[in-house]
Design a protein around this motif. Structure first.
Motif, PDB file in Angstrom:
ATOM      1  N   VAL A 358      -3.689   5.729  -4.473  1.00  0.00           N
ATOM      2  CA  VAL A 358      -4.126   5.148  -3.201  1.00  0.00           C
ATOM      3  C   VAL A 358      -3.328   3.890  -2.901  1.00  0.00           C
ATOM      4  O   VAL A 358      -2.850   3.677  -1.784  1.00  0.00           O
ATOM      5  CB  VAL A 358      -5.636   4.838  -3.237  1.00  0.00           C
ATOM      6  CG1 VAL A 358      -6.058   4.065  -1.992  1.00  0.00           C
ATOM      7  CG2 VAL A 358      -6.446   6.127  -3.343  1.00  0.00           C
ATOM      8  N   LEU A 359      -3.182   3.045  -3.924  1.00  0.00           N
ATOM      9  CA  LEU A 359      -2.426   1.811  -3.760  1.00  0.00           C
ATOM     10  C   LEU A 359      -0.978   2.097  -3.386  1.00  0.00           C
ATOM     11  O   LEU A 359      -0.428   1.515  -2.447  1.00  0.00           O
ATOM     12  CB  LEU A 359      -2.484   0.990  -5.049  1.00  0.00           C
ATOM     13  CG  LEU A 359      -1.791  -0.367  -5.055  1.00  0.00           C
ATOM     14  CD1 LEU A 359      -2.441  -1.293  -4.053  1.00  0.00           C
ATOM     15  CD2 LEU A 359      -1.830  -0.979  -6.442  1.00  0.00           C
ATOM     16  N   GLY A 360      -0.345   3.005  -4.130  1.00  0.00           N
ATOM     17  CA  GLY A 360       1.048   3.325  -3.856  1.00  0.00           C
ATOM     18  C   GLY A 360       1.244   3.975  -2.509  1.00  0.00           C
ATOM     19  O   GLY A 360       2.213   3.692  -1.797  1.00  0.00           O
ATOM     20  N   CYS A 361       0.324   4.873  -2.127  1.00  0.00           N
ATOM     21  CA  CYS A 361       0.430   5.533  -0.825  1.00  0.00           C
ATOM     22  C   CYS A 361       0.318   4.521   0.309  1.00  0.00           C
ATOM     23  O   CYS A 361       1.135   4.517   1.232  1.00  0.00           O
ATOM     24  CB  CYS A 361      -0.649   6.603  -0.697  1.00  0.00           C
ATOM     25  SG  CYS A 361      -0.651   7.474   0.895  1.00  0.00           S
ATOM     26  N   ALA A 362      -0.686   3.655   0.228  1.00  0.00           N
ATOM     27  CA  ALA A 362      -0.868   2.661   1.282  1.00  0.00           C
ATOM     28  C   ALA A 362       0.310   1.704   1.336  1.00  0.00           C
ATOM     29  O   ALA A 362       0.821   1.375   2.414  1.00  0.00           O
ATOM     30  CB  ALA A 362      -2.165   1.888   1.041  1.00  0.00           C
ATOM     31  N   GLN A 363       0.732   1.250   0.153  1.00  0.00           N
ATOM     32  CA  GLN A 363       1.835   0.291   0.087  1.00  0.00           C
ATOM     33  C   GLN A 363       3.123   0.875   0.653  1.00  0.00           C
ATOM     34  O   GLN A 363       3.798   0.252   1.485  1.00  0.00           O
ATOM     35  CB  GLN A 363       2.053  -0.116  -1.364  1.00  0.00           C
ATOM     36  CG  GLN A 363       3.328  -0.882  -1.616  1.00  0.00           C
ATOM     37  CD  GLN A 363       3.609  -1.040  -3.099  1.00  0.00           C
ATOM     38  OE1 GLN A 363       2.712  -1.345  -3.876  1.00  0.00           O
ATOM     39  NE2 GLN A 363       4.831  -0.805  -3.514  1.00  0.00           N
ATOM     40  N   THR A 364       3.470   2.084   0.209  1.00  0.00           N
ATOM     41  CA  THR A 364       4.766   2.650   0.563  1.00  0.00           C
ATOM     42  C   THR A 364       4.748   3.330   1.923  1.00  0.00           C
ATOM     43  O   THR A 364       5.627   3.101   2.759  1.00  0.00           O
ATOM     44  CB  THR A 364       5.221   3.655  -0.510  1.00  0.00           C
ATOM     45  OG1 THR A 364       5.065   3.075  -1.796  1.00  0.00           O
ATOM     46  CG2 THR A 364       6.667   4.033  -0.300  1.00  0.00           C
ATOM     47  N   LEU A 365       3.738   4.185   2.148  1.00  0.00           N
ATOM     48  CA  LEU A 365       3.667   4.879   3.436  1.00  0.00           C
ATOM     49  C   LEU A 365       3.354   3.898   4.554  1.00  0.00           C
ATOM     50  O   LEU A 365       4.027   3.885   5.587  1.00  0.00           O
ATOM     51  CB  LEU A 365       2.605   5.974   3.374  1.00  0.00           C
ATOM     52  CG  LEU A 365       2.473   6.853   4.628  1.00  0.00           C
ATOM     53  CD1 LEU A 365       3.791   7.547   4.937  1.00  0.00           C
ATOM     54  CD2 LEU A 365       1.361   7.878   4.441  1.00  0.00           C
ATOM     55  N   GLY A 366       2.336   3.054   4.329  1.00  0.00           N
ATOM     56  CA  GLY A 366       2.005   2.066   5.345  1.00  0.00           C
ATOM     57  C   GLY A 366       3.137   1.080   5.568  1.00  0.00           C
ATOM     58  O   GLY A 366       3.530   0.798   6.707  1.00  0.00           O
ATOM     59  N   GLY A 367       3.680   0.550   4.458  1.00  0.00           N
ATOM     60  CA  GLY A 367       4.789  -0.390   4.581  1.00  0.00           C
ATOM     61  C   GLY A 367       6.021   0.245   5.189  1.00  0.00           C
ATOM     62  O   GLY A 367       6.719  -0.369   6.000  1.00  0.00           O
ATOM     63  N   GLY A 368       6.296   1.509   4.803  1.00  0.00           N
ATOM     64  CA  GLY A 368       7.459   2.199   5.341  1.00  0.00           C
ATOM     65  C   GLY A 368       7.349   2.442   6.832  1.00  0.00           C
ATOM     66  O   GLY A 368       8.318   2.254   7.591  1.00  0.00           O
ATOM     67  N   LEU A 369       6.160   2.857   7.288  1.00  0.00           N
ATOM     68  CA  LEU A 369       5.969   3.096   8.719  1.00  0.00           C
ATOM     69  C   LEU A 369       6.024   1.802   9.511  1.00  0.00           C
ATOM     70  O   LEU A 369       6.649   1.739  10.588  1.00  0.00           O
ATOM     71  CB  LEU A 369       4.632   3.808   8.949  1.00  0.00           C
ATOM     72  CG  LEU A 369       4.548   5.261   8.453  1.00  0.00           C
ATOM     73  CD1 LEU A 369       3.135   5.800   8.592  1.00  0.00           C
ATOM     74  CD2 LEU A 369       5.540   6.143   9.208  1.00  0.00           C
ATOM     75  N   LEU A 370       5.389   0.750   8.989  1.00  0.00           N
ATOM     76  CA  LEU A 370       5.431  -0.543   9.676  1.00  0.00           C
ATOM     77  C   LEU A 370       6.853  -1.106   9.702  1.00  0.00           C
ATOM     78  O   LEU A 370       7.317  -1.608  10.732  1.00  0.00           O
ATOM     79  CB  LEU A 370       4.490  -1.530   8.989  1.00  0.00           C
ATOM     80  CG  LEU A 370       2.986  -1.258   9.154  1.00  0.00           C
ATOM     81  CD1 LEU A 370       2.181  -2.177   8.239  1.00  0.00           C
ATOM     82  CD2 LEU A 370       2.565  -1.441  10.609  1.00  0.00           C
ATOM     83  N   GLY A 371       7.548  -0.998   8.559  1.00  0.00           N
ATOM     84  CA  GLY A 371       8.926  -1.472   8.507  1.00  0.00           C
ATOM     85  C   GLY A 371       9.839  -0.661   9.399  1.00  0.00           C
ATOM     86  O   GLY A 371      10.726  -1.201  10.061  1.00  0.00           O
ATOM     87  N   GLY A 372       9.622   0.667   9.424  1.00  0.00           N
ATOM     88  CA  GLY A 372      10.412   1.517  10.300  1.00  0.00           C
ATOM     89  C   GLY A 372      10.180   1.201  11.763  1.00  0.00           C
ATOM     90  O   GLY A 372      11.111   1.235  12.581  1.00  0.00           O
ATOM     91  N   LEU A 373       8.932   0.879  12.113  1.00  0.00           N
ATOM     92  CA  LEU A 373       8.621   0.506  13.497  1.00  0.00           C
ATOM     93  C   LEU A 373       9.341  -0.773  13.883  1.00  0.00           C
ATOM     94  O   LEU A 373       9.937  -0.871  14.977  1.00  0.00           O
ATOM     95  CB  LEU A 373       7.105   0.329  13.641  1.00  0.00           C
ATOM     96  CG  LEU A 373       6.602  -0.068  15.038  1.00  0.00           C
ATOM     97  CD1 LEU A 373       6.914   1.033  16.050  1.00  0.00           C
ATOM     98  CD2 LEU A 373       5.102  -0.348  15.004  1.00  0.00           C
ATOM     99  N   VAL A 374       9.315  -1.754  12.995  1.00  0.00           N
ATOM    100  CA  VAL A 374      10.038  -3.011  13.256  1.00  0.00           C
ATOM    101  C   VAL A 374      11.539  -2.729  13.393  1.00  0.00           C
ATOM    102  O   VAL A 374      12.202  -3.226  14.298  1.00  0.00           O
ATOM    103  CB  VAL A 374       9.779  -4.035  12.129  1.00  0.00           C
ATOM    104  CG1 VAL A 374      10.686  -5.256  12.288  1.00  0.00           C
ATOM    105  CG2 VAL A 374       8.318  -4.455  12.126  1.00  0.00           C
ATOM    106  N   GLY A 375      12.057  -1.896  12.494  1.00  0.00           N
ATOM    107  CA  GLY A 375      13.483  -1.582  12.524  1.00  0.00           C
ATOM    108  C   GLY A 375      13.927  -0.885  13.789  1.00  0.00           C
ATOM    109  O   GLY A 375      15.044  -1.094  14.272  1.00  0.00           O
TER     110      GLY A 375
END
Length: 424
Positions: A358-375
């Motif tokens: 759960v931690l890894g999914c939220a961290q990576t998927l959530g962070g990846g989507l948020l970072g991708g949106l910023v990018g």
């Protein structure tokens, strides 16, 4: 024969020292960093070779891997709690290697993206198992210290990976980069197969039933501290993924550094790694909460200053100022993720596999989507990424405050379990 008997029977595995244990877990984590960072200098070449239009689309080579890596972690946790850490790790590495081999021969951009997604799905097992194994053996500030050492190696990888990528590109093409990642995966597989013991005792394995899995997820999602820090880390990791996705465009597009940009990218990563190492030494004295909270506030402060300077200079600060402020920001960054990870995992040792997923999914998927949106809002200036940095870090602080009921900068925790429990 000793190699084979150890691989088949975890109880027959040789004793693993503390140093080798940390190094092995670090290598498993570094596989993911390399799978992302080695492609950074090749994004433009991939676009040219595969006829991709639109420079921002090239970020998908990073984003699709991150999505596969993040989303699949939710599956590996329950599986590792049921079948043990080793079996799930090797299954994931097999999937990763199949995707990496196929990527060498990808005929078009869409196929490459699909195979990058497959690689991420397989590599997700390394993240879940690595975190679970550490939680099986460590507790409290000592766990944060161990994860800091692991993350130090993880953060050293961006120092080398882009330069390795540039070196490979000097003699070959982006396809050889995929070949390099195949070799990296094979090294991880062989070392873990021969030396990593099973850390989950049979009596601690959880039945893989819908009811028991749902119960484990309920425990994770209803624990205020665990869930709050999980969301906080997801938001904060968006900062890292946004920077990785835009690094080539910023260094080459705004500052015109050309292929030498990997040296500056590596310099920033080196400071991040140094701060993670410093965290492993300071966390026991200063405290997991106090150190990470102070670092998060420091990151927010420097982000606000950097954004103000960029606005003053018309969208981009002079390079010397950009690099100075970026290094300061990323030094603060190095003190946050490992401590947040330890705080989130601390109350969940009895469901460590599910908690890690759960931690890894939220961290990576959530962070990846948020970072991708910023990018994706990159417009040739620093304004979008610095605004994203400030917004994501501020959201992370709000989530931490909610998790802690407004009580920040708590005193150091007392360690109440042994530092290291060797495998049976």
């Amino acid at each position: 024969m000793a190699f084979l008997s150890a691989a088949r029977d975890p109880a027959a595995a040789p004793h693993v020292s503390y140093a080798e244990f940390v190094a092995m877990i670090a290598l498993l984590m570094a596989l993911n960093a390399a799978a992302i960072d080695v492609y950074i200098p090749a994004l433009s070449d991939i676009g040219s070779a595969l006829g991709v239009t639109g420079s921002n689309r090239m970020q998908f080579v990073i984003t699709t891997y991150v999505i596969g890596f993040g989303g699949a972690q939710i599956l590996y946790g329950p599986l590792s709690d049921r079948f043990g850490r080793r079996k799930i790790l090797f299954a994931g590495l097999g999937i990763y290697l199949a995707g990496a081999v196929a990527a060498v021969f990808a005929p078009n951009f869409e196929t490459l993206l699909a195979l990058r997604f497959v690689q991420g799905v397989g590599a997700a097992a390394t993240r879940v198992v690595a975190t679970s194994v550490v939680r099986d053996r460590f507790h409290g500030p000592r766990m944060a210290s161990v994860m800091s050492l692991v993350m130090m190696v993880f953060m050293v990888m961006p120092v080398f990976a882009p330069n390795i990528g540039s070196l490979v590109l000097a003699f070959g093409s982006w396809r050889e980069l995929s070949g390099f990642m195949v070799l990296f995966g094979l090294v991880a597989l062989v070392w873990a197969w021969a030396r990593l013991p099973e850390t989950l005792a049979p009596e601690n394995r959880r039945p893989l039933t819908g009811r028991r899995v749902a119960e484990a997820f309920r425990i994770v999602l209803t624990n205020r501290i665990a869930f709050g820090y999980t969301l906080a880390m997801a938001s904060f990791f968006g900062v890292l993924f946004a920077f990785i996705a835009q690094a080539e465009q910023i260094y080459t597009g705004i500052y015109g550094l050309g292929s030498s940009f990997t040296l500056y990218f590596s310099l920033v990563a080196l400071f991040m790694s140094a701060s993670s190492f410093a965290n492993s030494r300071l966390v026991g004295r200063i405290g997991t909460r106090r150190l990470s909270h102070m670092a998060l506030v420091g990151f927010i402060t420097i982000s606000a200053v950097h954004l103000a300077c960029a606005l003053y200079f018309g969208g981009a600060t002079p390079f010397w100022l950009f690099l100075t402020l970026l290094i300061c920001m990323m030094c603060f960054f190095g003190f946050v993720p490992t401590n947040f990870n330890a705080l989130a995992m601390e109350p969940l040792g009895h469901v460590a596999g599910v908690a890690s997923s759960v931690l890894g999914c939220a961290q990576t998927l959530g962070g990846g989507l948020l970072g991708g949106l910023v990018g994706y809002f990159y417009d040739g200036t620093l304004i979008p990424i610095l605004s994203g940095f400030l917004g994501l870090a501020s959201l992370s602080l709000i989530l931490v405050a909610i998790a802690e009921k407004g009580r920040l900068f708590a005193a150091p925790e007392e360690e109440d379990e042994p530092d290291y429990v060797p495998a049976e």
